[in-house]
Design a protein around this motif. Structure first.
Motif, PDB file in Angstrom:
ATOM      1  N   LEU A  31       0.825  -1.214   0.000  1.00 45.01           N
ATOM      2  CA  LEU A  31       0.000   0.000   0.000  1.00 45.01           C
ATOM      3  C   LEU A  31       0.858   1.264   0.000  1.00 45.01           C
ATOM      4  N   MET A  32       1.953   1.254   0.721  1.00 42.16           N
ATOM      5  CA  MET A  32       2.853   2.416   0.718  1.00 42.16           C
ATOM      6  C   MET A  32       3.474   2.609  -0.667  1.00 42.16           C
ATOM      7  N   GLY A  33       3.819   1.526  -1.321  1.00 40.90           N
ATOM      8  CA  GLY A  33       4.350   1.615  -2.673  1.00 40.90           C
ATOM      9  C   GLY A  33       3.327   2.170  -3.650  1.00 40.90           C
ATOM     10  N   LEU A  34       2.082   1.715  -3.525  1.00 44.48           N
ATOM     11  CA  LEU A  34       1.018   2.256  -4.375  1.00 44.48           C
ATOM     12  C   LEU A  34       0.800   3.740  -4.115  1.00 44.48           C
ATOM     13  N   LEU A  35       0.856   4.136  -2.855  1.00 41.73           N
ATOM     14  CA  LEU A  35       0.693   5.542  -2.499  1.00 41.73           C
ATOM     15  C   LEU A  35       1.778   6.396  -3.145  1.00 41.73           C
ATOM     16  N   ILE A  36       2.987   5.927  -3.125  1.00 38.23           N
ATOM     17  CA  ILE A  36       4.090   6.672  -3.732  1.00 38.23           C
ATOM     18  C   ILE A  36       3.926   6.759  -5.243  1.00 38.23           C
ATOM     19  N   VAL A  37       3.556   5.665  -5.871  1.00 34.73           N
ATOM     20  CA  VAL A  37       3.413   5.648  -7.330  1.00 34.73           C
ATOM     21  C   VAL A  37       2.270   6.549  -7.784  1.00 34.73           C
ATOM     22  N   PHE A  38       1.118   6.468  -7.119  1.00 33.70           N
ATOM     23  CA  PHE A  38      -0.050   7.217  -7.570  1.00 33.70           C
ATOM     24  C   PHE A  38      -0.004   8.706  -7.222  1.00 33.70           C
ATOM     25  N   THR A  39       0.745   9.086  -6.206  1.00 34.39           N
ATOM     26  CA  THR A  39       0.803  10.509  -5.849  1.00 34.39           C
ATOM     27  C   THR A  39       1.994  11.220  -6.477  1.00 34.39           C
ATOM     28  N   GLU A  40       2.817  10.494  -7.170  1.00 32.05           N
ATOM     29  CA  GLU A  40       3.982  11.110  -7.798  1.00 32.05           C
ATOM     30  C   GLU A  40       3.531  12.073  -8.898  1.00 32.05           C
ATOM     31  N   GLY A  41       3.883  13.308  -8.745  1.00 30.92           N
ATOM     32  CA  GLY A  41       3.554  14.304  -9.756  1.00 30.92           C
ATOM     33  C   GLY A  41       2.127  14.807  -9.693  1.00 30.92           C
ATOM     34  N   SER A  42       1.417  14.548  -8.618  1.00 34.77           N
ATOM     35  CA  SER A  42       0.049  15.031  -8.531  1.00 34.77           C
ATOM     36  C   SER A  42      -0.046  16.172  -7.519  1.00 34.77           C
ATOM     37  N   ALA A  43      -1.220  16.746  -7.415  1.00 34.46           N
ATOM     38  CA  ALA A  43      -1.437  17.852  -6.483  1.00 34.46           C
ATOM     39  C   ALA A  43      -1.511  17.369  -5.042  1.00 34.46           C
ATOM     40  N   VAL A  44      -1.633  16.072  -4.836  1.00 34.58           N
ATOM     41  CA  VAL A  44      -1.739  15.515  -3.487  1.00 34.58           C
ATOM     42  C   VAL A  44      -0.364  15.333  -2.849  1.00 34.58           C
ATOM     43  N   ALA A  45       0.679  15.331  -3.646  1.00 38.47           N
ATOM     44  CA  ALA A  45       2.022  15.029  -3.170  1.00 38.47           C
ATOM     45  C   ALA A  45       2.462  15.892  -1.982  1.00 38.47           C
ATOM     46  N   PRO A  46       2.261  17.220  -1.975  1.00 37.84           N
ATOM     47  CA  PRO A  46       2.705  17.997  -0.799  1.00 37.84           C
ATOM     48  C   PRO A  46       2.024  17.576   0.499  1.00 37.84           C
ATOM     49  N   PHE A  47       0.785  17.137   0.427  1.00 31.07           N
ATOM     50  CA  PHE A  47       0.090  16.696   1.632  1.00 31.07           C
ATOM     51  C   PHE A  47       0.621  15.356   2.122  1.00 31.07           C
ATOM     52  N   ILE A  48       0.984  14.483   1.196  1.00 34.83           N
ATOM     53  CA  ILE A  48       1.543  13.181   1.570  1.00 34.83           C
ATOM     54  C   ILE A  48       2.913  13.376   2.192  1.00 34.83           C
ATOM     55  N   TYR A  49       3.721  14.254   1.626  1.00 33.72           N
ATOM     56  CA  TYR A  49       5.059  14.485   2.170  1.00 33.72           C
ATOM     57  C   TYR A  49       4.987  15.080   3.568  1.00 33.72           C
ATOM     58  N   ALA A  50       3.946  15.844   3.863  1.00 31.61           N
ATOM     59  CA  ALA A  50       3.793  16.434   5.184  1.00 31.61           C
ATOM     60  C   ALA A  50       3.520  15.359   6.242  1.00 31.61           C
TER      61      ALA A  50
END
Length: 52
Positions: A31-50
């Motif tokens: 699931l963590m791998g999927l999260l990284i793949v699907f949020t790469e380059g999207s508008a959600v990425a800054p929230f995930i990195y936080a």
């Protein structure tokens, strides 16, 4: 048995070796791998990195 999938082979390993505690770890890693793949380059990425 020669044409068995990776997931099926892993499940057989868990059943034979009685290593059921490994299943939640593998699922979370997947699931963590999927999260990284699907949020790469999207508008959600800054929230995930936080979160991390």
């Amino acid at each position: 048995m020669a044409n068995q999938s990776l997931i099926g082979e892993f499940w057989e390993f868990l059943k034979i070796r009685k290593r059921y505690w490994l299943l939640p770890i593998v699922i979370m890693l997947y699931l963590m791998g999927l999260l990284i793949v699907f949020t790469e380059g999207s508008a959600v990425a800054p929230f995930i990195y936080a979160l991390f």
